[in-house]
Structure formats: structure tokens, C-alpha cells
Design a protein around this motif. Structure first.
Motif, mmCIF file in Angstrom:
data_model
loop_
_atom_site.group_PDB
_atom_site.id
_atom_site.type_symbol
_atom_site.label_atom_id
_atom_site.label_comp_id
_atom_site.label_asym_id
_atom_site.label_seq_id
_atom_site.Cartn_x
_atom_site.Cartn_y
_atom_site.Cartn_z
ATOM 1 N N GLU A 167 12.580 9.188 4.940
ATOM 2 C CA GLU A 167 12.793 9.288 6.391
ATOM 3 C C GLU A 167 11.895 10.362 6.999
ATOM 4 O OE1 GLU A 167 16.438 10.080 9.595
ATOM 5 O OE2 GLU A 167 16.857 9.930 7.456
ATOM 6 N N LYS A 168 11.803 11.490 6.325
ATOM 7 C CA LYS A 168 10.962 12.578 6.829
ATOM 8 C C LYS A 168 9.489 12.185 6.845
ATOM 9 C CE LYS A 168 10.150 17.541 6.328
ATOM 10 N NZ LYS A 168 10.583 18.781 5.636
ATOM 11 N N ALA A 169 9.061 11.426 5.844
ATOM 12 C CA ALA A 169 7.660 11.000 5.744
ATOM 13 C C ALA A 169 7.329 9.887 6.733
ATOM 14 C CB ALA A 169 7.357 10.534 4.329
ATOM 15 N N ASN A 170 8.382 9.246 7.262
ATOM 16 C CA ASN A 170 8.212 8.149 8.220
ATOM 17 C C ASN A 170 7.404 6.999 7.601
ATOM 18 O OD1 ASN A 170 8.606 6.831 10.689
ATOM 19 N ND2 ASN A 170 6.691 7.632 11.542
ATOM 20 N N VAL A 171 7.783 6.650 6.368
ATOM 21 C CA VAL A 171 7.167 5.521 5.684
ATOM 22 C C VAL A 171 8.272 4.560 5.262
ATOM 23 C CG1 VAL A 171 5.247 6.911 4.840
ATOM 24 C CG2 VAL A 171 7.289 6.634 3.403
ATOM 25 N N THR A 172 7.875 3.388 4.797
ATOM 26 C CA THR A 172 8.846 2.411 4.312
ATOM 27 C C THR A 172 9.056 2.582 2.811
ATOM 28 O OG1 THR A 172 7.187 0.732 3.771
ATOM 29 C CG2 THR A 172 8.019 0.783 6.042
ATOM 30 N N LYS A 173 10.088 1.944 2.304
ATOM 31 C CA LYS A 173 10.324 1.992 0.860
ATOM 32 C C LYS A 173 9.218 1.279 0.094
ATOM 33 C CE LYS A 173 15.272 2.779 0.995
ATOM 34 N NZ LYS A 173 16.594 2.439 0.430
ATOM 35 N N GLU A 174 8.645 0.258 0.699
ATOM 36 C CA GLU A 174 7.536 -0.448 0.071
ATOM 37 C C GLU A 174 6.301 0.439 -0.046
ATOM 38 O OE1 GLU A 174 9.386 -1.673 2.558
ATOM 39 O OE2 GLU A 174 10.536 -3.110 1.327
ATOM 40 N N GLU A 175 6.214 1.463 0.794
ATOM 41 C CA GLU A 175 5.070 2.377 0.797
ATOM 42 C C GLU A 175 5.316 3.615 -0.064
ATOM 43 O OE1 GLU A 175 3.360 1.486 5.304
ATOM 44 O OE2 GLU A 175 5.028 2.896 5.029
ATOM 45 N N ALA B 231 14.942 5.615 -8.734
ATOM 46 C CA ALA B 231 14.019 4.727 -8.022
ATOM 47 C C ALA B 231 14.656 3.368 -7.763
ATOM 48 C CB ALA B 231 12.732 4.572 -8.829
ATOM 49 N N LYS B 232 15.331 2.842 -8.771
ATOM 50 C CA LYS B 232 15.976 1.532 -8.633
ATOM 51 C C LYS B 232 17.061 1.577 -7.571
ATOM 52 C CE LYS B 232 17.771 -2.213 -11.516
ATOM 53 N NZ LYS B 232 18.114 -2.613 -12.908
ATOM 54 N N ASN B 233 17.865 2.636 -7.571
ATOM 55 C CA ASN B 233 18.931 2.768 -6.580
ATOM 56 C C ASN B 233 18.383 2.921 -5.165
ATOM 57 O OD1 ASN B 233 20.875 2.607 -8.566
ATOM 58 N ND2 ASN B 233 21.117 4.820 -8.777
ATOM 59 N N MET C 142 0.851 -1.205 0.000
ATOM 60 C CA MET C 142 0.000 0.000 0.000
ATOM 61 C C MET C 142 0.883 1.251 0.000
ATOM 62 S SD MET C 142 -2.887 1.079 2.763
ATOM 63 C CE MET C 142 -3.789 2.616 2.596
ATOM 64 N N LYS C 143 0.721 2.093 -0.983
ATOM 65 C CA LYS C 143 1.548 3.284 -1.106
ATOM 66 C C LYS C 143 0.982 4.435 -0.270
ATOM 67 C CE LYS C 143 4.058 1.093 -4.104
ATOM 68 N NZ LYS C 143 5.309 0.440 -3.657
ATOM 69 N N LYS C 144 1.888 5.118 0.419
ATOM 70 C CA LYS C 144 1.509 6.260 1.245
ATOM 71 C C LYS C 144 2.216 7.552 0.810
ATOM 72 C CE LYS C 144 0.705 3.446 5.389
ATOM 73 N NZ LYS C 144 1.101 3.230 6.810
ATOM 74 N N LEU C 145 3.283 7.401 0.028
ATOM 75 C CA LEU C 145 4.098 8.549 -0.380
ATOM 76 C C LEU C 145 4.373 8.504 -1.874
ATOM 77 C CD1 LEU C 145 6.135 10.942 0.102
ATOM 78 C CD2 LEU C 145 7.847 9.185 0.657
ATOM 79 N N CYS C 146 4.086 9.605 -2.576
ATOM 80 C CA CYS C 146 4.439 9.773 -3.993
ATOM 81 C C CYS C 146 5.519 10.843 -4.104
ATOM 82 C CB CYS C 146 3.226 10.191 -4.818
ATOM 83 S SG CYS C 146 2.092 8.856 -5.198
ATOM 84 N N ILE C 147 6.657 10.467 -4.667
ATOM 85 C CA ILE C 147 7.742 11.414 -4.920
ATOM 86 C C ILE C 147 7.775 11.699 -6.419
ATOM 87 C CG2 ILE C 147 10.208 11.885 -4.730
ATOM 88 C CD1 ILE C 147 10.335 9.806 -2.485
ATOM 89 N N PHE C 148 7.605 12.969 -6.770
ATOM 90 C CA PHE C 148 7.563 13.361 -8.176
ATOM 91 C C PHE C 148 8.885 13.987 -8.615
ATOM 92 C CE2 PHE C 148 3.103 13.186 -7.135
ATOM 93 C CZ PHE C 148 2.466 12.784 -8.307
ATOM 94 N N ASP D 173 9.402 1.458 -5.983
ATOM 95 C CA ASP D 173 8.683 1.318 -7.250
ATOM 96 C C ASP D 173 8.649 2.640 -8.014
ATOM 97 O OD1 ASP D 173 8.116 -1.374 -6.978
ATOM 98 O OD2 ASP D 173 6.240 -1.015 -5.905
ATOM 99 N N CYS D 174 8.473 2.517 -9.326
ATOM 100 C CA CYS D 174 8.523 3.692 -10.195
ATOM 101 C C CYS D 174 7.429 3.619 -11.252
ATOM 102 C CB CYS D 174 9.898 3.749 -10.871
ATOM 103 S SG CYS D 174 10.079 4.975 -12.174
ATOM 104 N N ILE D 175 6.805 4.759 -11.525
ATOM 105 C CA ILE D 175 5.897 4.910 -12.662
ATOM 106 C C ILE D 175 6.534 5.901 -13.630
ATOM 107 C CG2 ILE D 175 3.661 5.810 -13.442
ATOM 108 C CD1 ILE D 175 2.423 4.781 -10.905
ATOM 109 N N LEU D 176 6.534 5.563 -14.907
ATOM 110 C CA LEU D 176 7.131 6.424 -15.932
ATOM 111 C C LEU D 176 6.026 7.087 -16.743
ATOM 112 C CD1 LEU D 176 10.058 7.028 -17.020
ATOM 113 C CD2 LEU D 176 9.528 5.420 -18.851
ATOM 114 N N VAL D 177 6.130 8.409 -16.923
ATOM 115 C CA VAL D 177 5.170 9.144 -17.745
ATOM 116 C C VAL D 177 5.789 9.409 -19.120
ATOM 117 C CG1 VAL D 177 4.211 10.225 -15.673
ATOM 118 C CG2 VAL D 177 5.896 11.472 -17.038
ATOM 119 N N THR D 178 4.933 9.475 -20.155
ATOM 120 C CA THR D 178 5.451 9.603 -21.519
ATOM 121 C C THR D 178 5.390 11.022 -22.071
ATOM 122 O OG1 THR D 178 3.294 9.069 -22.505
ATOM 123 C CG2 THR D 178 4.771 7.226 -22.048
ATOM 124 N N TRP D 179 4.854 11.979 -21.283
ATOM 125 C CA TRP D 179 4.699 13.332 -21.833
ATOM 126 C C TRP D 179 5.927 14.218 -21.573
ATOM 127 C CZ3 TRP D 179 1.093 11.532 -18.100
ATOM 128 C CH2 TRP D 179 1.371 11.899 -16.781
#
Length: 218
Positions: free
Chosen positions: A153-161, A175-177, A1-7, A181-187
Motif C-alpha cells: 500500500e505504501k509503495a502504491n503498487v499492485t500485488k502483481e508488481e 508470499a502465498k498468503n 512487470m515487478k516494481k517492488l522487491c520485499i526482502f 510471487d516469491c523467489i527462494l534463496v538457498t544460502w
């Protein structure tokens, strides 16, 4: 279950390449170097300002030339009105919907934190990003996961989240490093072969597909 999105910023949230190219070409003209077209800049962006400048100068990328172009560009870009830089269509809606869902939001970019905050305040002031991580002079920039790890660390979530959303090979490698997980946008500014990469959990073509892919993991 994802809790944090990094853009990622450039090419993912914001369409900024026209102003970047314009200011670099003005710099190159002033210093007597060959100017480039937009496609050439697409192939050069993604790294930090030093790396971008090195790619732009190609065989003329001596330390002295890189420093001269970088410093001149930074001055020109700072003074430019940057009227062509704006959120990609639909991305404010994406951010608003995710915020309403309770998703934590952050930005990780090779653009300076101050520059990111300027555009965020101008175009997305209603979005509460928990952190904005640009490059730190004493640390290696993306695809090094240093900034991502600080955000997690600041968000206090896991990498899985955690989920990283970007547009280029640099974002995939970041993301791999980081082991997330990563989502790629095409625009954005990814070159064609990046869409053949097997690491992203999804490759999306519009904001509706992006929202669907993110919410699928909530």
C-alpha cells in the motif's frame, strides 16, 4: 512487470544465526536449560521471538519458561556486540543494482524493526528502503501478510508488481498468503524439504542468479 522487491532479513539479506545462537545458548546456560547446536537453531528460526523460544525449549516450553527465556535473551542480545552479523556476500551489490534500476525495496521480517534498522544503517546505509516492517505486537506476525500488505500500500503498487525474496517456508507462506510471487534463496536457513516447494517462481543459489531472476521480471 515487478516494481517492488520485499526482502526477508535473517537468512536472506543478513547472516545473523551465529549471534542469535550464541545469545540463546548463553541464556539457556544462565537459566539451567540444555544448550543447542547451530543445526537445531536453523530448525527453530523463522517465526517471531515467542515461537522461536517455544521451539527451542521443546517439552519445557511452559508459558513461564518461554517468558523467562525470551526476556533474558532479549536483554543479552541487545547488549551483545553482534560481531558475526553481516550482509551475505554479494547482497549489497544486489540491492545497489536493483536501486539503480529503479526498483522499490523494502524489508519484511519477524525481527524487530529497530533491530533491522540498526544493521541496515551499519551495512547498507546507501540503500533507500521505502519501508521496514517488523512484527507489530497487536498483529499476527509472518506468515500473516499484514506487514507485506502495508508495504504494498505504501509503495502504491499492485500485488502483481510485487516480489518477495526469502529463504524459508515462513517466507513462502507469507508470499502465498499475500498473493504475491516469491523467489527462494538457498544460502539461508531453510531446511532441505523447503526447496521442493512448488510455489516460488525461482530457487536461486547465488546473487547472480537472484539478480537474473528479478531482472527477468522487470
Amino acid at each position: 512487470m515487478k516494481k517492488l522487491c520485499i526482502f526477508d532479513f535473517d537468512g536472506t539479506l543478513f547472516d545473523s544465526l551465529t549471534d542469535v545462537a550464541k545469545c540463546f545458548n548463553k541464556t539457556l546456560e544462565i537459566l539451567g536449560f540444555e544448550q543447542l547446536d547451530l543445526d537445531s537453531y536453523i530448525k527453530s528460526v523463522g517465526g517471531n521471538i515467542y515461537e522461536i523460544t517455544k521451539l527451542i525449549l521443546k517439552d519445557k516450553s511452559t508459558p513461564e519458561n518461554i517468558e523467562s527465556v525470551k526476556n533474558t535473551y532479549e536483554k543479552i542480545y541487545h547488549e551483545d556486540l553482534k560481531e558475526n552479523t553481516h550482509l551475505f556476500d554479494g547482497m549489497l551489490d544486489v540491492l545497489e543494482q536493483l536501486q539503480e534500476e529503479g526498483m522499490l525495496l523494502a524489508i519484511n521480517s519477524n525481527r524487530s524493526s529497530d533491530s533491522i534498522r540498526y544493521f541496515v544503517d551499519k551495512y547498507a546505509s546507501n540503500i533507500n528502503f521505502i519501508d521496514i516492517q517488523g512484527p507489530i505486537p497487536t498483529k499476527t506476525s509472518k506468515p500473516d501478510p499484514y506487514g507485506v500488505n502495508i508495504i504494498i500500500e505504501k509503495a502504491n503498487v499492485t500485488k502483481e508488481e510485487t516480489l518477495y525474496i526469502g529463504d524459508s517456508i515462513t517466507d513462502i507462506q507469507t508470499a502465498k498468503n499475500a498473493g504475491i510471487d516469491c523467489i527462494l534463496v538457498t544460502w539461508g536457513y531453510g531446511v532441505d524439504d523447503v526447496y521442493e516447494n512448488e510455489y516460488p517462481i525461482a530457487i536461486v543459489e547465488n546473487k547472480d542468479e537472484l539478480l537474473k531472476s528479478i531482472k527477468k521480471n522487470l
